[in-house]
Scaffold this active site. Structure first.
Site, mmCIF file in Angstrom:
data_model
loop_
_atom_site.group_PDB
_atom_site.id
_atom_site.type_symbol
_atom_site.label_atom_id
_atom_site.label_comp_id
_atom_site.label_asym_id
_atom_site.label_seq_id
_atom_site.Cartn_x
_atom_site.Cartn_y
_atom_site.Cartn_z
ATOM 1 N N LYS A 228 -6.962 6.469 -6.936
ATOM 2 C CA LYS A 228 -6.775 5.839 -8.250
ATOM 3 C C LYS A 228 -5.471 6.283 -8.902
ATOM 4 C CE LYS A 228 -11.430 4.310 -9.162
ATOM 5 N NZ LYS A 228 -12.720 4.478 -9.855
ATOM 6 N N ARG A 262 -17.350 8.267 -3.797
ATOM 7 C CA ARG A 262 -17.004 6.948 -3.248
ATOM 8 C C ARG A 262 -15.540 6.979 -2.862
ATOM 9 N NH1 ARG A 262 -14.860 2.293 -5.240
ATOM 10 N NH2 ARG A 262 -15.693 0.345 -4.422
#
Ligand code: 8Y7
Length: 282
Positions: A228, A262
């Protein structure tokens, strides 16, 4: 809190950290868009190869999603989402003995995925979309409820909080109550602070540093920080060079109480988390 969670017909052991591998059936996901989907149909051979690689690397769950949450992502009709997700769920269930999660906010996709035999629902909108709460509850599958502030189109436009940790926990608590009121069993609910969803880098760091506060809800915690923007900013790296930062974030998350991470890079994460689990275990 129980150290396993029932996923359809199997118990997912949460006594050591669990890695969920990401399979994006999209053209526009920020890190792997287009690799598994050509804009017309899911590339099933590539998907099976990727899934097998992730499973052999130690992933315990595969998360299949068709709708990108990237800001400015194209709108997807329900039929288009079904056409991406359902064939993939079918082929994975046929070929692998692994827990399959469907990453969706759409009630009809939840329903059809559940009839196909998937084991879990992962919803970045915490079952807030029309019909999702009732539909998810009827499937009896475990659900991951994630916090997002705003909508993907506007969520990164100057998000503000008085107290990001308290606000995210309060939101998740409210959604857990809604789920229980809709008939869901509390021990099938997973919570996720939603890193990057209406959060600045500072918000993400404060949430990660205070992840232990989420244990107040007494539910398994899932964390998604893989590749991210926060990782990219801290290391000044583009999306394909964020493995090391992402692995560090996963280790920190697990040391602070995350049960499930995840990730895109399963092998690297699994090896790092073996160290984290060993340290936690003594
Ligand atoms: C998350 C997620 C995404 C996350 C959960 C990405 C679908 C963006 N992020 N689900 N989904 N938690 N539970 O970077 O953080 O993969 S999409």
């Amino acid at each position: 809190m129980s150290d396993s969670i029932l996923c359809r017909d199997r118990q997912l052991d949460l006594s050591s950290s669990v890695v969920m591998g990401i399979l994006n059936i999209t053209t526009d996901s920020f890190s792997d868009g287009g690799e598994l989907y050509n804009g017309e149909e899911p590339l099933l051979d590539r998907i099976v190869a990727r899934a097998e690689q992730m499973m052999l690397a130690g992933a315990k769950i595969l998360d299949v999603g068709g709708e990108s949450t990237r800001p400015g992502a194209e709108h997807l009709s329900i039929q288009e989402e079904l056409d991406r997700v359902i064939p993939v769920a079918e082929v994975l269930l046929e070929n692998f003995d692994i827990i399959i999660s469907v990453d969706t906010s759409t009630a009809e996709v939840m329903k059809q995925a559940a009839s196909t035999g998937v084991h879990m629902i992962n919803d970045v909108r915490a079952l807030e979309r029309q019909g999702a709460l009732e539909t998810a509850s009827a499937t009896k599958l475990p659900v991951c409820l994630m916090h997002m502030k705003g909508q993907p189109a506007n969520m990164q436009d100057d998000p503000r909080y008085e107290d990001v940790v308290a606000e995210v926990i309060d939101y998740l608590q409210t959604r857990v109550q809604a789920c229980v009121a809709a008939g869901m069993k509390q021990d099938r609910i997973i919570i996720d602070p939603g890193f990057g969803f209406g959060k600045t880098t500072l918000h993400n760091l404060v949430l990660l540093n205070n992840l232990k506060s989420f244990r107040r809800l007494d539910l398994p915690i899932m964390v998604g920080l893989s590749r991210k923007r926060t990782i990219g900013e801290l290391n000044d790296q583009p999306v394909d060079r964020r493995v090391h930062g992402s692995v560090a974030a996963a280790v920190i998350a697990v040391m602070k109480g995350a049960a499930i991470v995840r990730v895109h890079d399963v092998h690297a994460t699994v090896e790092a988390l073996k160290i984290a689990d060993a340290v936690r275990g003594v």
